[in-house]
Motif scaffolding. Structure first.
Motif, PDB file in Angstrom:
ATOM      1  N   LEU A   1       0.828  -1.214   0.000  1.00 23.80           N
ATOM      2  CA  LEU A   1       0.000   0.000   0.000  1.00 23.80           C
ATOM      3  C   LEU A   1       0.860   1.262   0.000  1.00 23.80           C
ATOM      4  O   LEU A   1       0.589   2.213  -0.736  1.00 23.80           O
ATOM      5  N   VAL A   2       1.910   1.258   0.817  1.00 28.64           N
ATOM      6  CA  VAL A   2       2.821   2.412   0.864  1.00 28.64           C
ATOM      7  C   VAL A   2       3.475   2.624  -0.499  1.00 28.64           C
ATOM      8  O   VAL A   2       3.568   3.743  -1.002  1.00 28.64           O
ATOM      9  N   LEU A   3       3.912   1.540  -1.125  1.00 23.73           N
ATOM     10  CA  LEU A   3       4.534   1.639  -2.450  1.00 23.73           C
ATOM     11  C   LEU A   3       3.539   2.170  -3.489  1.00 23.73           C
ATOM     12  O   LEU A   3       3.893   3.011  -4.326  1.00 23.73           O
ATOM     13  N   LEU A   4       2.314   1.688  -3.434  1.00 21.91           N
ATOM     14  CA  LEU A   4       1.300   2.172  -4.374  1.00 21.91           C
ATOM     15  C   LEU A   4       1.030   3.663  -4.185  1.00 21.91           C
ATOM     16  O   LEU A   4       0.898   4.409  -5.161  1.00 21.91           O
ATOM     17  N   VAL A   5       0.953   4.111  -2.958  1.00 24.71           N
ATOM     18  CA  VAL A   5       0.740   5.537  -2.674  1.00 24.71           C
ATOM     19  C   VAL A   5       1.921   6.353  -3.189  1.00 24.71           C
ATOM     20  O   VAL A   5       1.752   7.396  -3.825  1.00 24.71           O
ATOM     21  N   LEU A   6       3.136   5.882  -2.948  1.00 24.70           N
ATOM     22  CA  LEU A   6       4.322   6.589  -3.438  1.00 24.70           C
ATOM     23  C   LEU A   6       4.353   6.646  -4.964  1.00 24.70           C
ATOM     24  O   LEU A   6       4.664   7.688  -5.546  1.00 24.70           O
ATOM     25  N   LEU A   7       4.009   5.547  -5.625  1.00 27.60           N
ATOM     26  CA  LEU A   7       3.958   5.529  -7.084  1.00 27.60           C
ATOM     27  C   LEU A   7       2.901   6.492  -7.613  1.00 27.60           C
ATOM     28  O   LEU A   7       3.114   7.181  -8.614  1.00 27.60           O
ATOM     29  N   PHE A   8       1.761   6.539  -6.941  1.00 22.77           N
ATOM     30  CA  PHE A   8       0.694   7.450  -7.338  1.00 22.77           C
ATOM     31  C   PHE A   8       1.172   8.899  -7.286  1.00 22.77           C
ATOM     32  O   PHE A   8       1.011   9.659  -8.232  1.00 22.77           O
ATOM     33  N   PHE A   9       1.779   9.288  -6.179  1.00 20.65           N
ATOM     34  CA  PHE A   9       2.248  10.665  -6.035  1.00 20.65           C
ATOM     35  C   PHE A   9       3.400  10.974  -6.995  1.00 20.65           C
ATOM     36  O   PHE A   9       3.493  12.078  -7.519  1.00 20.65           O
ATOM     37  N   LYS A  10       4.256  10.009  -7.255  1.00 19.08           N
ATOM     38  CA  LYS A  10       5.342  10.234  -8.203  1.00 19.08           C
ATOM     39  C   LYS A  10       4.784  10.440  -9.606  1.00 19.08           C
ATOM     40  O   LYS A  10       5.190  11.352 -10.320  1.00 19.08           O
TER      41      LYS A  10
END
Length: 171
Positions: free
Chosen positions: A16-25
């Motif tokens: 989930l953290v990785l998905l959120v980071l990818l979204f913001f990137k």
């Protein structure tokens, strides 16, 4: 909670953290100032609007004539009402021209209607715009693009004691 369940919970949290980071990137890259943006300059007024604008300026030299003004710049929301909710109703709506006194008090709003105003969705939008302006007691004048009024007709619509030509309806 057993070890396998704990490991699964940690894996899901990391994912989930990785998905959120990818979204913001990804979001940040699309708004990047590094890339060229796809905009080009275009004329804010159509040919018919340009003609009417210059006639308005000549006919009403003691007034301010503004073109393509958002309704949200003209209309406020009375206290006791939801500002955001009512502003959303007029969001993205504009008027073709605003005629003001020198102190910026609105004299009238002018809409130059072309054939697109006969379409059902445009009629609905026009009705909403008309209702919003009427609720604020802002005078609305609608002229047809196929018969743009001359200077004398414009003056008769604005100057005290002048009558409006029946061929140039307004309301």
């Amino acid at each position: 909670m057993g070890t396998p369940a704990l490991l699964l919970a940690i894996a899901v949290a990391v994912l989930l953290v990785l998905l959120v980071l990818l979204f913001f990137k990804a979001r940040g890259q699309s708004d990047s100032d590094d890339e060229a943006w796809p905009f080009y300059a275009r004329k804010p007024l159509s040919q018919a609007e340009q003609i009417l604008y210059f006639r308005l300026v000549r006919a009403l030299p003691e007034h301010i004539v503004l073109a393509q003004v958002q309704l949200s710049r003209l209309l406020g929301v009375r206290k006791g009402n939801s500002h955001q909710s009512w502003t959303n109703r007029i969001n993205r709506m504009s008027v073709d021209f605003v005629v003001c006194h020198k102190d910026s008090t609105i004299v009238a709003v002018i809409e130059l209607d072309d054939a697109t105003h006969e379409q059902p969705e445009r009629r609905t939008a026009d009705a909403r715009k008309d209702k919003a302006l009427a609720s604020a007691a802002v005078r609305l004048i609608r002229w047809q693009a196929r018969s743009i009024p001359d200077i004398a007709t414009i003056q008769s619509a604005f100057l005290p004691g002048a009558s409006v030509n029946a061929a140039q309806p307004w309301h």
